[in-house]
Write an enzyme that holds these catalytic residues in place. Structure first.
Site, short mmCIF file in Angstrom:
data_model
loop_
_atom_site.label_atom_id
_atom_site.label_comp_id
_atom_site.label_asym_id
_atom_site.label_seq_id
_atom_site.Cartn_x
_atom_site.Cartn_y
_atom_site.Cartn_z
N GLU A 174 0.83 -1.20 0.00
CA GLU A 174 0.00 0.00 0.00
C GLU A 174 0.86 1.26 0.00
O GLU A 174 1.81 1.38 0.77
CB GLU A 174 -0.93 0.00 1.23
N ARG B 40 -18.09 -0.53 5.14
CA ARG B 40 -19.16 -1.16 4.34
C ARG B 40 -19.84 -2.27 5.14
O ARG B 40 -21.03 -2.55 4.96
CB ARG B 40 -18.54 -1.73 3.05
N CYS C 86 -8.22 -2.05 7.95
CA CYS C 86 -6.83 -2.09 7.48
C CYS C 86 -6.29 -0.69 7.23
O CYS C 86 -5.21 -0.34 7.69
CB CYS C 86 -6.70 -2.94 6.22
N HIS D 188 -1.44 -5.70 1.78
CA HIS D 188 -2.66 -6.52 1.70
C HIS D 188 -2.33 -7.82 0.99
O HIS D 188 -1.52 -7.85 0.06
CB HIS D 188 -3.74 -5.77 0.91
N1 PCA Z 1 -8.73 -6.94 6.13
C1 PCA Z 1 -9.67 -5.86 6.38
C2 PCA Z 1 -9.62 -5.65 7.87
C3 PCA Z 1 -8.94 -6.83 8.44
C4 PCA Z 1 -8.34 -7.52 7.29
O1 PCA Z 1 -7.59 -8.49 7.35
C5 PCA Z 1 -9.39 -4.62 5.55
O2 PCA Z 1 -8.82 -4.74 4.45
O3 PCA Z 1 -9.72 -3.53 5.97
#
Ligand code: PCA
Length: 218
Positions: A84, A94, A147, A171
């Site tokens: 990111e 959401r 996240c 991610h």
């Molecule tokens: N993914 C979510 C929150 C926790 C996770 O593992 C997100 O992308 O916000």
């Protein structure tokens, strides 16, 4: 002369949205079990709860005094590891978090800056994962759920209290068991961990990020 191992904190999230596992935690604990040479990695699981997530991260940073912090989260549907680039100062959920909270258009930090860039060399991190044989790319948005909230909280902690830390967010896709009955991309937890190890080493060793496009047209 021997150099001390780099202290690294890796965080993964607990499962959310009805899932039984979270690949971010599956991968984080693998990295801590088998860290790259020259690193000392601690893995901490973070609640998928607005507010609590940042409190837990702050506690872990205070307990471990890491030099490098890599926060990991599940991005179901993405096909590759995504490093990111930017965290934004907004919570817009959401779905409810694991405590039933569902903030809409609230700041992560009241009066904080609109956004923070990752303090990781994102392009070098992507290149390192690819070199290790793991698909990866730059992402321009970490979303507006827990996240992004944690990523913004990390960046704010670095900016205001821990200027010596380098930190960012990656991610990761679903693991295959989560999508066995759906035609959705996935990646094995061992492969995710391999990519994360490469990212971690690149994050530690790269002083100036490489100049290579990671842009997107939309
Ligand atoms: N993914 C979510 C929150 C926790 C996770 O593992 C997100 O992308 O916000």
């Amino acid at each position: 002369m021997s150099t001390l191992p780099t202290r690294v904190l890796v965080t993964g999230f607990e499962p959310f949205d009805g899932e039984h596992a979270n690949p971010s935690w599956e991968a984080a604990r693998r990295v801590a079990q088998h860290p790259p040479p020259g690193t000392n990695v601690t893995a901490v699981q973070i609640s998928c709860v607005f507010g609590a997530a940042i409190d837990e991260l702050r506690d872990a940073i205070e307990a471990q005094s890491p030099e490098l912090v890599l926060c990991i989260g599940q991005a179901g549907g993405r096909p590759d590891l995504t490093v990111e680039r930017v965290a934004i100062n907004v919570d817009d959920a959401r779905i409810p978090d694991n405590a039933g909270r569902q903030p809409v258009d609230e700041p992560v930090v009241q009066a904080g800056p609109a956004a923070y860039f990752s303090s990781l060399p994102v392009k070098a991190c992507v290149a390192a994962a690819r070199k290790a044989g793991v698909p990866a790319s730059v992402s321009q948005t970490a979303g507006t759920f827990v996240c992004n909230h944690l990523f913004y909280g990390l960046a704010h902690l670095i900016a205001t209290q821990h200027p010596g830390i380098r930190g960012g967010f990656v991610h990761v896709p679903y693991v295959p068991a989560q999508v066995a009955h759906r035609a959705v991309p996935s990646m094995a937890a061992d492969d995710i961990a391999t990519g994360l190890r490469a990212i971690l080493v690149a994050a530690r060793d790269t002083v100036t990020d490489i100049r290579e496009t990671g842009g997107a047209t939309h």
